[in-house]
Enzyme design. Structure first.
Site, PDB file in Angstrom:
ATOM      1  N   ASN A  12      -6.828 -10.344   9.049  1.00  0.00           N
ATOM      2  CA  ASN A  12      -5.884 -11.371   9.498  1.00  0.00           C
ATOM      3  C   ASN A  12      -4.501 -10.742   9.468  1.00  0.00           C
ATOM      4  OD1 ASN A  12      -4.197 -13.546   9.859  1.00  0.00           O
ATOM      5  ND2 ASN A  12      -4.715 -14.557   7.908  1.00  0.00           N
ATOM      6  N   TRP A  13      -3.998 -10.421  10.648  1.00  0.00           N
ATOM      7  CA  TRP A  13      -2.695  -9.735  10.716  1.00  0.00           C
ATOM      8  C   TRP A  13      -1.534 -10.676  10.442  1.00  0.00           C
ATOM      9  CZ3 TRP A  13      -2.116  -5.478  15.062  1.00  0.00           C
ATOM     10  CH2 TRP A  13      -2.989  -4.417  14.757  1.00  0.00           C
ATOM     11  N   LYS A  14      -1.788 -11.995  10.400  1.00  0.00           N
ATOM     12  CA  LYS A  14      -0.708 -12.968  10.191  1.00  0.00           C
ATOM     13  C   LYS A  14       0.400 -12.697  11.225  1.00  0.00           C
ATOM     14  CE  LYS A  14      -2.279 -13.399   5.481  1.00  0.00           C
ATOM     15  NZ  LYS A  14      -1.994 -13.721   4.093  1.00  0.00           N
ATOM     16  N   HIS A  99      -5.961 -21.971   7.429  1.00  0.00           N
ATOM     17  CA  HIS A  99      -5.442 -20.988   6.462  1.00  0.00           C
ATOM     18  C   HIS A  99      -4.420 -21.682   5.560  1.00  0.00           C
ATOM     19  CE1 HIS A  99      -3.453 -17.545   4.704  1.00  0.00           C
ATOM     20  NE2 HIS A  99      -4.515 -16.835   5.064  1.00  0.00           N
ATOM     21  N   GLU A 101      -1.673 -20.791   4.515  1.00  0.00           N
ATOM     22  CA  GLU A 101      -0.282 -20.680   4.974  1.00  0.00           C
ATOM     23  C   GLU A 101       0.029 -21.736   6.038  1.00  0.00           C
ATOM     24  OE1 GLU A 101      -0.454 -16.485   5.810  1.00  0.00           O
ATOM     25  OE2 GLU A 101      -0.549 -16.087   3.658  1.00  0.00           O
ATOM     26  N   GLU A 169     -10.290 -18.552  -0.125  1.00  0.00           N
ATOM     27  CA  GLU A 169      -9.077 -17.790  -0.413  1.00  0.00           C
ATOM     28  C   GLU A 169      -8.242 -18.551  -1.436  1.00  0.00           C
ATOM     29  OE1 GLU A 169      -8.038 -14.985   3.118  1.00  0.00           O
ATOM     30  OE2 GLU A 169      -7.033 -16.888   3.405  1.00  0.00           O
ATOM     31  N   GLY A 175      -1.799 -12.105  -1.212  1.00  0.00           N
ATOM     32  CA  GLY A 175      -0.594 -11.278  -1.177  1.00  0.00           C
ATOM     33  C   GLY A 175       0.033 -11.017  -2.535  1.00  0.00           C
ATOM     34  N   SER A 214      -5.996 -10.563  -1.624  1.00  0.00           N
ATOM     35  CA  SER A 214      -5.751  -9.257  -2.239  1.00  0.00           C
ATOM     36  C   SER A 214      -6.966  -8.328  -2.235  1.00  0.00           C
ATOM     37  CB  SER A 214      -5.205  -9.425  -3.667  1.00  0.00           C
ATOM     38  OG  SER A 214      -3.943 -10.076  -3.637  1.00  0.00           O
ATOM     39  N   GLY A 235      -5.891  -9.674   4.499  1.00  0.00           N
ATOM     40  CA  GLY A 235      -4.549  -9.766   5.061  1.00  0.00           C
ATOM     41  C   GLY A 235      -3.879  -8.406   5.122  1.00  0.00           C
ATOM     42  N   GLY A 236      -3.036  -8.112   4.156  1.00  0.00           N
ATOM     43  CA  GLY A 236      -2.212  -6.907   4.163  1.00  0.00           C
ATOM     44  C   GLY A 236      -2.986  -5.622   4.423  1.00  0.00           C
TER      45      GLY A 236
HETATM   46  P1  13P Z   1      -3.935 -10.597   1.481  1.00  0.00           P
HETATM   47  O1  13P Z   1      -5.185  -9.775   1.714  1.00  0.00           O
HETATM   48  O2  13P Z   1      -2.704  -9.949   2.001  1.00  0.00           O
HETATM   49  O3  13P Z   1      -3.858 -11.067   0.068  1.00  0.00           O
HETATM   50  O4  13P Z   1      -4.107 -11.920   2.406  1.00  0.00           O
HETATM   51  C1  13P Z   1      -5.276 -12.638   2.345  1.00  0.00           C
HETATM   52  C2  13P Z   1      -5.275 -13.629   3.429  1.00  0.00           C
HETATM   53  O5  13P Z   1      -4.542 -14.609   3.393  1.00  0.00           O
HETATM   54  C3  13P Z   1      -6.178 -13.400   4.574  1.00  0.00           C
HETATM   55  O6  13P Z   1      -6.284 -14.527   5.388  1.00  0.00           O
END
Ligand code: 13P
Length: 252
Positions: A12-14, A99, A101, A169, A175, A214, A235-236
């Protein structure tokens, strides 16, 4: 613990990535083609601006491209929103809905997430429905109650287990570099599978449940080996092909 039979790792590149970042999509594609990516399905949920270009570059590859949100309606006067059919038209096969967020930044409710998951399925996309507790909820011992409510209300009863994915999640793990213990992940994932099974007329034990929060190459082996963990939502560590491949290659 044995790996799931059909594991999937989704990045997920956000809100990250410009056209120049498409070289990372190509690098994942090429690693899959060379058999260097591990024995799992792999997807990348990109910013909407990159989906069509990425889909063109992965044509003929097993690498899937997805969106990060969709509107509940098929079209209409919704400025700035994207319909599931538009994502599909651009070449996406997946879309993340609910999600944390989006739940936090845009006030998305379980009911809305449910409608988005239905809209995604109707358009022929695989929804990746996200759930997860906050730190305060975990500290208060409310985790299973919160997750149970999110599953009950966010997952449509019409869900097809073969073409729907759920992601657990924990909000506090996203993050932050923090992850739950293996026992905590196992407890929540087993709980979600049981809950889905009693909720869905078509049964829920075969729905894939991804862990997210993470995940990185250094902890992926432990997290992905946990019972009822059928892959990861990353994510990251999905922004760079090498980091993502360090996770997918856990599936040897
Ligand atoms: P991180 O892997 O950066 O913690 O993000 C997880 C996430 O929200 C994937 O949707």
């Amino acid at each position: 613990m044995a790996f799931s039979s059909r594991p999937i790792v989704i990045g997920n590149w956000k809100m990250n990535g410009l056209a120049a970042s498409l070289d990372q999509v190509e690098a994942v594609r090429d690693a899959i083609a060379k058999g260097q990516a591990g024995r799992c399905e792999t997807g990348l949920c990109l910013p909407a601006t990159l989906i069509a270009a990425a889909a063109a570059r992965v044509e003929g590859s097993r690498l899937m491209i997805g969106g990060q949100d969709c509107h509940v309606a098929s079209h209409g006067a919704h400025t700035g929103d994207i319909a599931a059919a538009m994502l599909k038209d651009a070449g996406a096969t997946l879309v993340i809905v609910g999600h944390s967020e989006r739940r936090a930044d845009h006030g998305e409710t379980d009911m809305l997430v449910n409608q988005k998951a239905q809209a995604a399925a109707l358009a022929g996309l695989t929804p990746v429905i996200c759930v997860g507790e906050t730190r305060a909820e975990r500290d208060a011992g409310e985790t299973l109650r919160v997750i149970g409510r999110q599953i009950d209300e966010s997952v449509p009863r019409s869900t097809d287990p073969k073409t729907t994915i759920v992601a657990y999640e924990p909000v506090w793990a996203i993050g932050t570099g923090l992850t739950p213990t293996a026992a905590d992940v196992a407890e929540v994932h087993a709980f979600i599978h049981r809950r889905l099974d009693s909720l869905l007329p078509s049964g829920g034990t075969t729905i894939r449940i991804l862990y997210g929060g993470s995940v990185k190459a250094s902890n992926a082996a432990e997290l992905l080996a946990i019972d009822h963990v059928d892959g990861a939502l990353v994510g990251g560590a999905s922004l760079k092909a090498a980091d993502l491949l360090g996770i997918t290659s856990v599936y040897r």
